[in-house]
Motif scaffolding. Structure first.
Motif, PDB file in Angstrom:
ATOM      1  N   CYS A 202      13.617  -3.615   5.785  1.00  0.00           N
ATOM      2  CA  CYS A 202      14.446  -4.577   5.000  1.00  0.00           C
ATOM      3  C   CYS A 202      14.566  -5.929   5.398  1.00  0.00           C
TER       4      CYS A 202
ATOM      5  N   VAL B 168      16.796  -7.493   0.960  1.00  0.00           N
ATOM      6  CA  VAL B 168      15.645  -6.712   0.070  1.00  0.00           C
ATOM      7  C   VAL B 168      15.182  -5.756   0.810  1.00  0.00           C
TER       8      VAL B 168
ATOM      9  N   ASP C 129      13.849  -2.043  -3.037  1.00  0.00           N
ATOM     10  CA  ASP C 129      13.857  -2.870  -4.053  1.00  0.00           C
ATOM     11  C   ASP C 129      12.530  -3.496  -4.391  1.00  0.00           C
TER      12      ASP C 129
ATOM     13  N   ARG D 104      10.857  -0.851  -6.944  1.00  0.00           N
ATOM     14  CA  ARG D 104      11.374  -1.144  -8.129  1.00  0.00           C
ATOM     15  C   ARG D 104      11.124  -2.374  -9.180  1.00  0.00           C
ATOM     16  N   LYS D 105      11.052  -3.583  -8.067  1.00  0.00           N
ATOM     17  CA  LYS D 105      10.429  -4.370  -9.013  1.00  0.00           C
ATOM     18  C   LYS D 105       9.086  -4.812  -9.028  1.00  0.00           C
TER      19      LYS D 105
ATOM     20  N   THR E  76      18.949  -7.163  -3.733  1.00  0.00           N
ATOM     21  CA  THR E  76      20.435  -6.523  -3.897  1.00  0.00           C
ATOM     22  C   THR E  76      21.440  -7.459  -3.385  1.00  0.00           C
TER      23      THR E  76
END
Length: 324
Positions: free
Chosen positions: A235, A249, A253, A256-257, A273
């Motif tokens: 992260c 992040v 994330d 998903r992005k 997030t």
């Protein structure tokens, strides 16, 4: 044969449970005031608690002394037979003595009981006989109710010692609560092993300073990925212009992005997030582990009073130090 053994075990536990029920009822009634007086006597003393008892009561007494000492009430055990051979010198006028004797007539306790009367040392009795020598001499007599021993011969101390242990635990916990003994205080007396690990604060184990994967809101996606890879926590911590926690992040994330347009022009603010889980510096390690397990995350951000990220605790750190 197996059924007979199982039945014996169940009968023993049922008998001892009945003894505890009787003790519970006594504390709710007549034993409650002497118990309160015992707590007050110990709290008012400037010295230590001296615990003594013979035989099985002695073993219970050693356990009581250890429990008191580990929960903020200085205490130690003095063997009654040794007391009359010099160990009475361990007892000072500012101390309080707890003497355990189910009958109240244990001969080996005589010297210690006499010493407390001669030098006005506070004396608390654990006994089942209010008319016994110990029961009459004590400043506070905690009279345990009569109960059936689990031993089929009615001889081996079983239910009686269970009741003594329970009453001792109740006394130690009442003193602990009266003193406001905190988990941090508990750690002072339990620095080792699993319990010591659980009672450490995250401030003592967190990653900090240059080890933290800190980025800004406008950090570009390639740099976000580079930071996550470099620090190896899975992260990156996102800060706003004031240095306060803005988001996080994670590897998740990024996955998903992955389908979002913009590619390298995406910034941390676009994929993070917001309002991530965070903990304070004084959070206990065991509390941190409970949180990561409950919300199913692998790392927690540690913030100061101004909500600035100052540390990070990974689940691997908690497991490595033996919190679980």
């Amino acid at each position: 044969m197996t059924d007979d053994i199982r039945a014996s075990a169940l009968r023993t536990i049922a008998t001892e449970r009945a003894g505890l029920d009787t003790l519970h009822a006594a504390l709710a009634d007549g034993l409650g005031q002497p118990f309160t007086d015992a707590v007050a006597l110990i709290r008012a003393a400037s010295g230590r608690v001296i615990v003594s008892g013979m035989g099985k009561s002695g073993h219970v007494g050693r356990k009581l002394a250890a429990t008191l000492a580990s929960t903020g009430t200085p205490a130690h055990f003095v063997h009654p037979a040794e007391a009359s051979h010099g160990d009475l010198g361990m007892v000072r006028p500012e101390d309080v003595v707890i003497a355990l004797s189910w009958s109240g007539e244990t001969a080996e306790l005589a010297a210690l009981v006499g010493y407390t009367r001669r030098f006005r040392v506070g004396l608390i009795a654990f006994t089942s006989n209010p008319e016994s020598t110990l029961g009459k001499e004590a400043d506070v007599a905690l009279i345990l109710p009569k109960a059936t021993e689990a031993c089929p011969n009615g001889l081996a101390p079983t239910t009686s010692t269970t009741m003594q242990i329970a009453l001792g635990d109740a006394l130690a916990v009442a003193l602990l609560e009266a003193r406001g003994f905190s988990p941090q205080d508990f750690f002072v007396y339990h620095p080792g092993g699993k319990l010591g690990a659980q009672l450490k604060t995250v401030e003592s184990i967190m990653h900090r300073g240059a080890d933290l994967p800190l980025i800004g809101l406008d950090t570009l996606l390639p740099d976000v990925i580079a930071m996550i890879s470099e620090k190896s926590f899975g992260c990156a911590i996102v800060m706003d212009l004031d240095g306060k926690l803005a988001g996080v992040v994670t590897d998740g994330d990024l996955r998903r992005k992955a389908t979002m347009g913009g590619g390298g022009s995406l910034r941390a603010r676009d994929i993070m997030t917001a309002d991530p889980r965070r903990i304070g510096l004084d959070t206990l390690a065991v509390e941190a582990l409970e949180l990561v397990n409950r919300v199913r995350i692998t790392a927690l951000i540690v913030v100061d009073e101004q909500e600035r990220p100052v540390g990070l605790v990974h689940v691997h750190d908690l497991l490595a130090m033996g919190v679980a």
